[in-house]
Design a protein around this motif. Structure first.
Motif, PDB file in Angstrom:
ATOM      1  N   ARG A 181     -18.604  13.566  11.756  1.00 16.00           N
ATOM      2  CA  ARG A 181     -19.596  13.933  10.746  1.00 16.00           C
ATOM      3  C   ARG A 181     -20.023  15.388  10.907  1.00 16.00           C
ATOM      4  O   ARG A 181     -20.189  16.117   9.929  1.00 16.00           O
ATOM      5  N   LEU A 192     -17.768   9.138   7.932  1.00 15.36           N
ATOM      6  CA  LEU A 192     -18.622   8.037   7.487  1.00 15.36           C
ATOM      7  C   LEU A 192     -19.170   7.260   8.679  1.00 15.36           C
ATOM      8  O   LEU A 192     -20.217   6.609   8.577  1.00 15.36           O
ATOM      9  N   GLY A 193     -18.459   7.342   9.803  1.00 15.96           N
ATOM     10  CA  GLY A 193     -18.908   6.650  11.005  1.00 15.96           C
ATOM     11  C   GLY A 193     -19.832   7.475  11.881  1.00 15.96           C
ATOM     12  O   GLY A 193     -20.272   7.019  12.935  1.00 15.96           O
ATOM     13  N   ALA A 208     -13.465   9.646   8.578  1.00 18.83           N
ATOM     14  CA  ALA A 208     -14.054   9.405   9.898  1.00 18.83           C
ATOM     15  C   ALA A 208     -15.527   9.785   9.936  1.00 18.83           C
ATOM     16  O   ALA A 208     -16.319   9.186  10.682  1.00 18.83           O
TER      17      ALA A 208
END
Length: 430
Positions: A36, A30-31, A28
């Motif tokens: 992050r 990565l979005g 997740a």
């Protein structure tokens, strides 16, 4: 850990589910967004701990899931640092909503994310920190940490806890979850109902102390913080006699705005302060357009940069964090958001200022919402139509508005004292 997390992990088993959950966070991330931040924080935790922990250990470890739990634990931290400043405090979070806002909190000696409770993490964490005790706030419990604390004879406590009969601890065939609580040295609950539920699963090391949030909001009220930009925008309460009341919406989500915005846009004489729960440039621009656009709505930052920006505006939007609890002081009617979503936010912050508090239908898990509704200081609404009817009554009937506000303020004053009970037990024993 929180109930929602348990429901996700329960079908998979704790040992398997948490590593999979960690993998999910990495994917997740990565979005971008909160995932992050959480992924980065979890990656950094071990480095922060290894590099910054004092070699002699002895920390009082306080863990909060997020910002709301931090506000509950904060009163205990402040009391401890006032009376015994030599005590070292490690403050950990799980949610970015807590860590990112309070990562520079000055009264904690060290702040980081709590490493996820994957196999071996608890032992590694305790080897590094060597805490003298652990304090968990409200709900945030992790099996591996609790078990390892108990095994090592390190006292652990749960404060401001609130239990409901539908929680996993009390379900049939849930003795595994109930066993987690038996590893705690002592539990401080908010009410008698919680004590009775715990007694039903064999736990007697329980004290009804109340909720430390009341102490926090009372402290904010008693050490009132002047906010110049709000005072310029709405004026002083003492100067508003015979004028339209000031409305404030705290922790507002789009679902909340759908409830109160139509009424507010019909009454151009009512000045309003809007504090969105989360925001970015897109969200703030949409809010401004909702209330009439430039000239009608102004951001707090714009008024600070250009004092004349809000001269003719009727809506001020707070585009910063950490101000809401003091901002309620400038209003006559409060609406607290979240009740048309997953659950209401902190209604005590508003009630402490002696103003009536309106909130949505998803409030039944919150004892203070039921209590305030019972004494008249809180008003639950189920729709925009309900809100409009109540807002009109409060706008037009000064006597009712003041009566309900007094009930709200009196309730907060009567509920203080939990911090004293917990502090005396943990840090003042002979």
């Amino acid at each position: 850990m929180a109930d929602a997390g348990r429901r996700v992990l329960e079908p998979l088993g704790y040992g398997i589910g948490l590593p999979l959950y960690r993998l999910g966070i990495r994917i997740a991330a990565l979005g971008g967004g909160k995932a992050r931040l959480l992924n980065g924080g979890l990656n950094d935790s071990w480095h922060i701990l290894r590099e910054s922990i004092a070699p002699e250990g002895g920390y009082i470890w306080i863990h909060c899931a997020s910002l709301g739990e931090f506000e509950q634990g904060r009163t205990l931290i402040e009391r401890l640092k006032t009376d015994q400043p030599e005590k070292k405090i490690l403050l950990t979070f799980f949610s970015p909503s807590g860590y990112e806002v309070r990562k520079n909190y000055l009264l904690a000696d060290l702040i980081c994310y709590l490493p996820l409770d994957v196999p071996g993490a608890a032992a590694r964490f305790l080897d590094i920190v060597r805490p003298s005790m652990a304090i968990f706030v409200k709900y945030e419990l992790w099996r591996g940490y609790l078990k390892e604390l108990s095994r090592r004879g390190i006292p652990s406590y749960l404060i401001s806890a609130l239990f409901r009969k539908d929680q996993a601890f009390f379900r049939k065939r849930s003795s595994w979850y109930a066993g987690w609580l038996h590893w705690l040295t002592h539990i401080y609950v908010q009410n008698e109902e919680s004590r009775i539920l715990l007694a039903g699963i064999g736990l007697e090391n329980v004290t009804v102390a109340g909720d430390t949030r009341f102490d926090r909001v009372a402290h904010i009220r008693d050490s009132a913080r002047r906010i110049d930009v709000l005072e310029r925008f709405v004026g002083k309460k003492s100067d508003r006699k015979d004028k339209s009341p000031v409305f404030i919406a705290g922790s507002s989500w789009p679902a909340d705005e759908a409830v109160y915005a139509p009424w507010l846009n019909e009454h151009k004489d009512v000045k309003a302060i809007i504090a969105p729960h989360e925001f970015d440039k897109v969200r703030l621009n949409k809010l401004k357009q909702l209330f009439g656009g430039e000239g009608e709505a102004v951001l707090k930052s714009e008024m600070e940069q250009y004092p004349e920006a809000g001269k003719n505006a009727r809506v001020l939007i707070i585009d910063c964090f950490g101000l809401l609890s003091s901002a309620y002081a400038y209003a006559d009617i409060a609406y607290v958001g979240g009740g048309f979503g997953v659950g209401i936010h902190n209604i005590n912050e508003a009630a402490a200022w002696g103003i009536p508090v309106i909130y949505g239908p998803n409030h039944h898990r919150f004892a203070e919402a039921e209590d305030l509704k019972a004494n008249g200081g809180g008003i639950a609404v189920a729709s925009a139509r309900d809100f409009t009817g109540m807002a009109e009554r409060l706008r037009l009937d000064t006597e009712e508005r003041e009566r309900r506000g007094k009930s709200a303020g009196d309730y907060i004053s009567a509920m203080t004292g939990a911090t004293d009970i917990i502090y005396h037990d943990l840090f003042r024993k002979k």
